[in-house]
Design a protein around this motif. Structure first.
Motif, short mmCIF file in Angstrom:
data_model
loop_
_atom_site.label_atom_id
_atom_site.label_comp_id
_atom_site.label_asym_id
_atom_site.label_seq_id
_atom_site.Cartn_x
_atom_site.Cartn_y
_atom_site.Cartn_z
N PRO A 168 0.83 -1.22 0.00
CA PRO A 168 0.00 0.00 0.00
C PRO A 168 0.85 1.26 0.00
O PRO A 168 1.96 1.29 0.54
N ARG B 86 -5.91 7.91 -1.96
CA ARG B 86 -6.38 6.79 -1.12
C ARG B 86 -5.19 5.91 -0.84
O ARG B 86 -4.36 5.67 -1.73
N GLU C 296 -3.67 2.55 -0.56
CA GLU C 296 -3.95 1.17 -0.95
C GLU C 296 -2.89 0.68 -1.93
O GLU C 296 -1.99 1.43 -2.32
N ASP C 297 -2.99 -0.58 -2.33
CA ASP C 297 -2.03 -1.14 -3.27
C ASP C 297 -2.37 -0.71 -4.69
O ASP C 297 -3.39 -0.06 -4.93
N ARG D 156 -2.39 -3.05 -7.32
CA ARG D 156 -2.70 -4.22 -8.15
C ARG D 156 -3.74 -3.82 -9.19
O ARG D 156 -4.54 -2.92 -8.98
N ASP E 156 -6.51 -5.18 -10.26
CA ASP E 156 -7.91 -5.24 -9.84
C ASP E 156 -8.27 -4.06 -8.95
O ASP E 156 -9.37 -3.50 -9.07
N THR E 157 -7.36 -3.67 -8.07
CA THR E 157 -7.61 -2.55 -7.16
C THR E 157 -7.75 -1.25 -7.94
O THR E 157 -8.70 -0.49 -7.75
N GLU F 258 -10.92 -1.11 -10.16
CA GLU F 258 -12.14 -0.89 -9.39
C GLU F 258 -12.26 0.56 -8.96
O GLU F 258 -13.34 1.15 -8.96
N ARG F 259 -11.13 1.17 -8.60
CA ARG F 259 -11.15 2.57 -8.19
C ARG F 259 -11.49 3.47 -9.38
O ARG F 259 -12.29 4.42 -9.25
#
Length: 281
Positions: A162, A211, A213-214, A216, A218-219, A222-223
């Motif tokens: 992250p 934000r 977070e990581d 990746r 997918d992350t 989605e964001r």
């Protein structure tokens, strides 16, 4: 033609698809003479059950993809991409009328692929399926995300670690920017009031949010999906994301070695500067 491959995810009502497509034909399709769409579908269950590890599973599918591309390429077929779903993998080609017929393709698969595969061909003179696969505005962002994250991994980034991930938003009106700020904070974003931003013609009011977070795929996807949907009804536009790198242990070693090599080459150059042997005095 130079290949230009893009990868993105597309959600349907029933499943999530991972699409790899050669966008190099965008603006040029349809190509004259390539009137038939050929699809080859692989059932993934028996392939996955046969392989002990996910790495072996992926490697076997990649080998099939490479063999198909080489063989059909010799037959003058154009590989446009593939669709990966939870239960199947679909390869797509455009072929000419005199391309190998279905029995010949099935025979080749029986000789080179131990699992069952479905082969299908239909007329598609206008390349309608290709245009269906081309990414829309949001999916274009997913393509860009995949390219960015691939570059980070290549540079040694530990994408699972992250860090502050920044997102740039642009608005037509200052009122729209002010109204959306509390909504973003409720969703867990931090308003970066002191962070430098960029403007664009027609969107003169920027907003930077972050934000922790990581990064990746997918992350990040989605964001971006969340922000794109939120901005669609607020007079705003999503303008990209960025973060600082978090090097993995291997990445730190590679960076250290590169710096040592660069320092050594600089010192060597100072000790033995290049001379122009043709300069006359």
């Amino acid at each position: 033609m130079t290949d230009n491959w893009g990868f993105y995810e597309r959600r349907t009502e029933s499943e999530q698809l991972r699409v790899l497509i050669n966008v190099g034909y965008k603006g040029k399709a349809p190509l004259a003479g390539y009137s038939d769409l050929l699809s080859i579908t692989i059932n993934l269950y028996p392939v996955r059950a046969h392989n002990r590890s996910n790495r072996d599973f992926v490697k076997q599918l990649e080998q099939l993809e490479s063999m198909l591309e080489r063989w059909l390429g010799k037959e003058d077929a154009i590989y446009i991409g593939r669709i990966n779903a939870a239960t199947r993998l679909e390869f797509y080609y455009y072929t000419k009328d005199d391309a190998p017929d279905l029995p010949e393709i099935r025979a080749w698969l029986e000789q080179n692929w131990r699992f069952r595969a479905q082969v299908y061909r239909k007329k598609d003179e206008q390349w309608e399926f290709y245009h269906f696969l081309l990414p829309n505005e949001l999916e274009e962002m997913f393509v860009h995300n995949a390219q960015m994250i691939y570059a980070l991994i290549h540079k040694g980034d530990n994408i699972g670690q992250p860090r502050n991930v920044y997102h740039w938003l642009l608005f037509r009106e200052d009122d729209d920017r002010r109204e959306i700020a509390p909504v973003l904070e409720e969703l867990g974003y931090v308003i970066e009031k002191e962070k430098e931003s960029r403007t664009d013609l027609g969107y003169p009011y920027p907003l930077v949010i972050s934000r922790f977070e990581d990064v990746r795929l997918d992350t990040v996807n989605e964001r971006v999906r969340e922000l794109h949907a939120l901005l669609a009804g607020s007079g705003g536009r999503y303008d990209g994301w960025g973060s600082v790198m978090k090097l993995s242990a291997a990445g730190r070693v590679r960076r250290f070695l590169r710096r040592r090599r660069s320092a050594f080459e600089t010192a060597l150059h100072k000790m033995f500067p290049c001379r122009n042997s043709q300069s006359g005095n």
